[in-house]
Enzyme design. Structure first.
Site, PDB file in Angstrom:
ATOM      1  N   GLU A 133     -25.107 -10.746  38.426  1.00  9.84           N
ATOM      2  CA  GLU A 133     -24.971  -9.826  37.339  1.00  9.84           C
ATOM      3  C   GLU A 133     -26.226  -9.876  36.502  1.00  9.84           C
ATOM      4  O   GLU A 133     -26.455  -8.849  35.848  1.00  9.84           O
ATOM      5  CB  GLU A 133     -23.561 -10.021  36.603  1.00  9.84           C
ATOM      6  N   ASP A 134     -26.531 -11.046  36.252  1.00 12.51           N
ATOM      7  CA  ASP A 134     -27.419 -11.239  35.169  1.00 12.51           C
ATOM      8  C   ASP A 134     -29.077 -11.783  35.545  1.00 12.51           C
ATOM      9  O   ASP A 134     -29.784 -11.915  34.884  1.00 12.51           O
ATOM     10  CB  ASP A 134     -27.109 -12.275  34.054  1.00 12.51           C
TER      11      ASP A 134
HETATM   12  P1  NDP Z   1     -21.339  -7.772  25.227  1.00  8.91           P
HETATM   13  O1  NDP Z   1     -20.925  -7.727  26.489  1.00  8.91           O
HETATM   14  O2  NDP Z   1     -22.559  -7.156  24.774  1.00  8.91           O
HETATM   15  O3  NDP Z   1     -21.582  -9.215  24.867  1.00  8.91           O
HETATM   16  C1  NDP Z   1     -20.582 -10.365  25.320  1.00  8.91           C
HETATM   17  C2  NDP Z   1     -21.205 -11.034  26.442  1.00  8.91           C
HETATM   18  O4  NDP Z   1     -22.286 -11.900  26.049  1.00  8.91           O
HETATM   19  C3  NDP Z   1     -20.103 -12.071  26.967  1.00  8.91           C
HETATM   20  O5  NDP Z   1     -18.988 -11.730  27.836  1.00  8.91           O
HETATM   21  C4  NDP Z   1     -21.032 -13.157  27.625  1.00  8.91           C
HETATM   22  O6  NDP Z   1     -21.161 -12.513  29.056  1.00  8.91           O
HETATM   23  C5  NDP Z   1     -22.384 -12.833  26.907  1.00  8.91           C
HETATM   24  N1  NDP Z   1     -22.840 -14.009  25.939  1.00  8.91           N
HETATM   25  C6  NDP Z   1     -24.107 -14.325  25.953  1.00  8.91           C
HETATM   26  N2  NDP Z   1     -24.021 -15.307  24.973  1.00  8.91           N
HETATM   27  C7  NDP Z   1     -22.839 -15.359  24.066  1.00  8.91           C
HETATM   28  C8  NDP Z   1     -22.372 -16.093  23.234  1.00  8.91           C
HETATM   29  N3  NDP Z   1     -23.115 -17.022  22.501  1.00  8.91           N
HETATM   30  N4  NDP Z   1     -21.255 -15.998  22.967  1.00  8.91           N
HETATM   31  C9  NDP Z   1     -20.278 -15.207  23.591  1.00  8.91           C
HETATM   32  N5  NDP Z   1     -20.589 -14.485  24.580  1.00  8.91           N
HETATM   33  C10 NDP Z   1     -21.928 -14.456  25.010  1.00  8.91           C
HETATM   34  O7  NDP Z   1     -20.320  -7.625  24.113  1.00  8.91           O
HETATM   35  P2  NDP Z   1     -19.154  -6.488  24.074  1.00  8.91           P
HETATM   36  O8  NDP Z   1     -19.897  -5.110  24.659  1.00  8.91           O
HETATM   37  O9  NDP Z   1     -17.785  -6.959  24.567  1.00  8.91           O
HETATM   38  O10 NDP Z   1     -18.839  -6.234  22.698  1.00  8.91           O
HETATM   39  C11 NDP Z   1     -17.636  -6.944  21.820  1.00  8.91           C
HETATM   40  C12 NDP Z   1     -17.062  -5.644  21.221  1.00  8.91           C
HETATM   41  O11 NDP Z   1     -17.906  -5.251  20.071  1.00  8.91           O
HETATM   42  C13 NDP Z   1     -16.682  -4.492  22.222  1.00  8.91           C
HETATM   43  O12 NDP Z   1     -15.366  -4.291  21.836  1.00  8.91           O
HETATM   44  C14 NDP Z   1     -17.716  -3.485  21.656  1.00  8.91           C
HETATM   45  O13 NDP Z   1     -17.026  -2.188  21.775  1.00  8.91           O
HETATM   46  C15 NDP Z   1     -17.911  -3.545  20.309  1.00  8.91           C
HETATM   47  N6  NDP Z   1     -19.394  -3.368  20.248  1.00  8.91           N
HETATM   48  C16 NDP Z   1     -19.726  -3.264  18.808  1.00  8.91           C
HETATM   49  C17 NDP Z   1     -21.123  -2.721  18.590  1.00  8.91           C
HETATM   50  C18 NDP Z   1     -21.353  -3.085  17.090  1.00  8.91           C
HETATM   51  O14 NDP Z   1     -22.658  -2.886  16.823  1.00  8.91           O
HETATM   52  N7  NDP Z   1     -20.454  -3.046  16.221  1.00  8.91           N
HETATM   53  C19 NDP Z   1     -22.007  -2.580  19.464  1.00  8.91           C
HETATM   54  C20 NDP Z   1     -21.646  -2.883  20.878  1.00  8.91           C
HETATM   55  C21 NDP Z   1     -20.108  -3.032  21.138  1.00  8.91           C
HETATM   56  P3  NDP Z   1     -21.294 -13.466  30.143  1.00  8.91           P
HETATM   57  O15 NDP Z   1     -20.295 -14.525  30.478  1.00  8.91           O
HETATM   58  O16 NDP Z   1     -21.659 -12.628  31.338  1.00  8.91           O
HETATM   59  O17 NDP Z   1     -22.629 -14.143  29.782  1.00  8.91           O
END
Ligand code: NDP
Ligand code: ZN
Length: 180
Positions: free
Chosen positions: A66-67
């Protein structure tokens, strides 16, 4: 003897460390990305009691396709079809929008293999613990809460997979959802 590391697991740790070498996590300290897949495998072994080598190897490799530039063919060639299958099952389709990917993951969680569910449980536990340790850079409380709730929805689709891992997720969720 329970602690002897297999060659396959060591190969996976090395492979993932090379693939993620220039990546960082989203925490304010920008921690090395490799900490996360290593933690997922660690959680499966020490908290989930998982001893299935292909699942542990899959956990270490779970974000490579994925990354990074890693292909499923490369994973199959180096680690075999079983591991490749797990990595495939836990990889989001990056051609989809963020919203579509979230919906697809929720939908797929109910249908993936037991091994892939174990990896996914470890992944969610690691990610919510990371957020508790330090919220990702730029994330509001609302965004953290939304992420927690989405993870819980995914975990709820996988109930009955591993009681220890599900309880570990529930503990972090219950203790920290009120923080945001
Ligand atoms: P992202 O998918 O952008 O980020 C979460 C992912 O980032 C994790 O699943 C993990 O994936 C990876 N990751 C890397 N570093 C960390 C860390 N330190 N801690 C946790 N995860 C990390 O997030 P979402 O799109 O899920 O956003 C969360 C919520 O916020 C959603 O419900 C979305 O709708 C909302 N949102 C809000 C925004 C705003 O500006 N208010 C903008 C966009 C979304 P992996 O295991 O693959 O590394
Ligand atoms: Zn992950």
């Amino acid at each position: 003897p329970d602690f002897v590391m297999s060659g396959a697991l060591l190969r996976a740790v090395y492979f993932a460390s090379q693939k993620h070498r220039d990546q960082r996590r989203k925490d304010p300290a920008a921690s090395p990305y490799i900490n996360h897949p290593v933690e997922v495998a660690y959680i499966l072994w020490f908290e989930g009691g998982v001893r299935d080598e292909a699942v542990l190897v899959g956990a270490v490799l779970h974000d490579t396709v994925e990354d990074t530039d890693t292909s499923l063919e490369e994973v199959a060639r180096v680690f075999g079809e079983t591991v490749c299958g797990y990595v495939d099952e836990v990889s989001d389709d990056t051609s989809l929008s963020r919203k579509e990917r979230k919906a697809a993951q929720l939908e797929h969680a109910a249908h993936i293999s037991q091994g892939a569910r174990l990896i996914k449980l470890g992944d969610k536990i690691s990610n919510v613990r990371d957020i508790v340790r330090a919220a990702p850079k730029g994330w509001s409380d609302a965004r953290c809460a939304e992420y927690f709730n989405w993870c819980k929805a995914v975990v709820d689709r996988m109930r009955g997979t591993n009681a220890h891992l599900e309880a570990a997720f529930d503990t972090v969720y219950q203790e920290h959802i009120g923080d945001f």
